[in-house]
Design a protein around this motif. Structure first.
Motif, PDB file in Angstrom:
ATOM      1  N   ARG A  88       0.822  -1.149   0.024  1.00  0.00           N
ATOM      2  CA  ARG A  88      -0.260   0.182  -0.085  1.00  0.00           C
ATOM      3  C   ARG A  88       0.694   1.374   0.048  1.00  0.00           C
ATOM      4  NH1 ARG A  88      -3.761  -0.909   4.473  1.00  0.00           N
ATOM      5  NH2 ARG A  88      -5.270  -1.945   2.706  1.00  0.00           N
ATOM      6  N   ARG A  90       3.925   1.472  -1.249  1.00  0.00           N
ATOM      7  CA  ARG A  90       4.504   1.480  -2.458  1.00  0.00           C
ATOM      8  C   ARG A  90       3.475   1.995  -3.437  1.00  0.00           C
ATOM      9  NH1 ARG A  90       8.256   2.582  -5.972  1.00  0.00           N
ATOM     10  NH2 ARG A  90       8.466   1.077  -7.862  1.00  0.00           N
ATOM     11  N   LEU A  91       2.104   1.622  -3.408  1.00  0.00           N
ATOM     12  CA  LEU A  91       1.164   1.920  -4.262  1.00  0.00           C
ATOM     13  C   LEU A  91       1.158   3.812  -3.925  1.00  0.00           C
ATOM     14  CD1 LEU A  91      -1.021   1.578  -6.561  1.00  0.00           C
ATOM     15  CD2 LEU A  91      -2.486   1.032  -4.475  1.00  0.00           C
ATOM     16  N   ASP A  92       0.987   3.978  -2.814  1.00  0.00           N
ATOM     17  CA  ASP A  92       0.971   5.415  -2.547  1.00  0.00           C
ATOM     18  C   ASP A  92       2.049   6.232  -3.250  1.00  0.00           C
ATOM     19  OD1 ASP A  92      -1.472   5.029  -1.318  1.00  0.00           O
ATOM     20  OD2 ASP A  92      -0.366   5.079   0.699  1.00  0.00           O
ATOM     21  N   LEU A  94       3.674   5.359  -5.860  1.00  0.00           N
ATOM     22  CA  LEU A  94       3.725   5.238  -7.343  1.00  0.00           C
ATOM     23  C   LEU A  94       2.354   6.448  -7.776  1.00  0.00           C
ATOM     24  CD1 LEU A  94       4.199   1.691  -8.068  1.00  0.00           C
ATOM     25  CD2 LEU A  94       5.703   3.486  -8.566  1.00  0.00           C
ATOM     26  N   HIS A  95       1.430   6.432  -6.899  1.00  0.00           N
ATOM     27  CA  HIS A  95       0.382   7.251  -7.202  1.00  0.00           C
ATOM     28  C   HIS A  95       1.002   8.887  -7.151  1.00  0.00           C
ATOM     29  CE1 HIS A  95      -3.611   8.806  -7.750  1.00  0.00           C
ATOM     30  NE2 HIS A  95      -3.655   9.446  -6.516  1.00  0.00           N
ATOM     31  N   THR A  96       1.555   9.294  -6.130  1.00  0.00           N
ATOM     32  CA  THR A  96       2.149  10.477  -6.057  1.00  0.00           C
ATOM     33  C   THR A  96       3.284  10.714  -7.337  1.00  0.00           C
ATOM     34  OG1 THR A  96       2.134  10.240  -3.581  1.00  0.00           O
ATOM     35  CG2 THR A  96       3.673  11.882  -4.313  1.00  0.00           C
ATOM     36  N   GLN A  98       3.079   9.425  -9.916  1.00  0.00           N
ATOM     37  CA  GLN A  98       2.380   9.599 -11.423  1.00  0.00           C
ATOM     38  C   GLN A  98       1.700  10.875 -11.361  1.00  0.00           C
ATOM     39  OE1 GLN A  98      -1.286   6.905 -11.389  1.00  0.00           O
ATOM     40  NE2 GLN A  98      -1.687   7.512 -13.765  1.00  0.00           N
ATOM     41  N   ILE A  99       1.274  11.632 -10.388  1.00  0.00           N
ATOM     42  CA  ILE A  99       0.561  12.836 -10.355  1.00  0.00           C
ATOM     43  C   ILE A  99       1.677  13.823 -10.711  1.00  0.00           C
ATOM     44  CG2 ILE A  99      -0.257  14.591  -8.639  1.00  0.00           C
ATOM     45  CD1 ILE A  99      -1.926  12.289  -7.283  1.00  0.00           C
ATOM     46  N   GLU A 102       2.267  13.876 -14.463  1.00  0.00           N
ATOM     47  CA  GLU A 102       1.288  14.139 -15.186  1.00  0.00           C
ATOM     48  C   GLU A 102       1.479  15.665 -15.097  1.00  0.00           C
ATOM     49  OE1 GLU A 102      -2.261  12.603 -13.655  1.00  0.00           O
ATOM     50  OE2 GLU A 102      -1.918  10.500 -14.632  1.00  0.00           O
TER      51      GLU A 102
END
Length: 145
Positions: A88, A90-92, A94-96, A98-99, A102
């Motif tokens: 979780r 690591r996912l957070d 990666l999400h950060t 990605q933002i 972008e």
């Protein structure tokens, strides 16, 4: 045997107390019948006592096995929770990321659009200068002294 049972968790305390109560009742009854009973009754009481003790030992063993299994399952659950928490996080991350990517891509697209607009303006100005030079022709300007 009671010392072993005292170290177990409280969730199985009722079963322990029941087993101890049954054993105490059997011992009490065996003691009360033993003095007044005939030898045949004494043998029968001893057989019953041995059966009760075997049942108590079986229940104690089963309880110990259940506790071991519960502890093993608890350890596996804890390991799974740790793995899930790490994934979780690591996912957070990666999400950060990605933002951020972008956002950077949007900035670069805006910069590209501004550069394209400036380039088109410069091309238009250059085209106007070339057109004006063509219209003037190859005539040299007279110099007045």
């Amino acid at each position: 045997m009671l010392a072993i049972l005292e170290h177990e968790p409280t969730s199985n305390r009722r079963l322990r107390q029941f087993c101890v109560a049954v054993a105490s009742a059997v011992l009490y009854c065996a003691g009360a019948w033993g003095g007044a009973a005939e030898p045949a009754d004494s043998v029968q009481a001893k057989v019953k006592l041995a059966a009760v003790r075997a049942r108590i030992a079986a229940l104690t063993n089963r309880l110990g096995d259940d506790l071991k299994e519960r502890d093993a399952l608890s350890a596996r659950l804890r390991e799974s929770e740790l793995v899930i928490t790490a994934k979780r996080l690591r996912l957070d991350a990666l999400h950060t990321a990605q933002i951020g990517a972008e956002r950077r891509r949007a900035e670069l697209r805006a910069q590209q659009a501004a550069t394209q607009s400036a380039l088109q303006g410069q091309r238009a100005a250059l085209a106007a200068q070339v057109r004006a030079a063509y219209m003037i022709g190859r005539q040299e300007q007279l110099k007045l002294c």
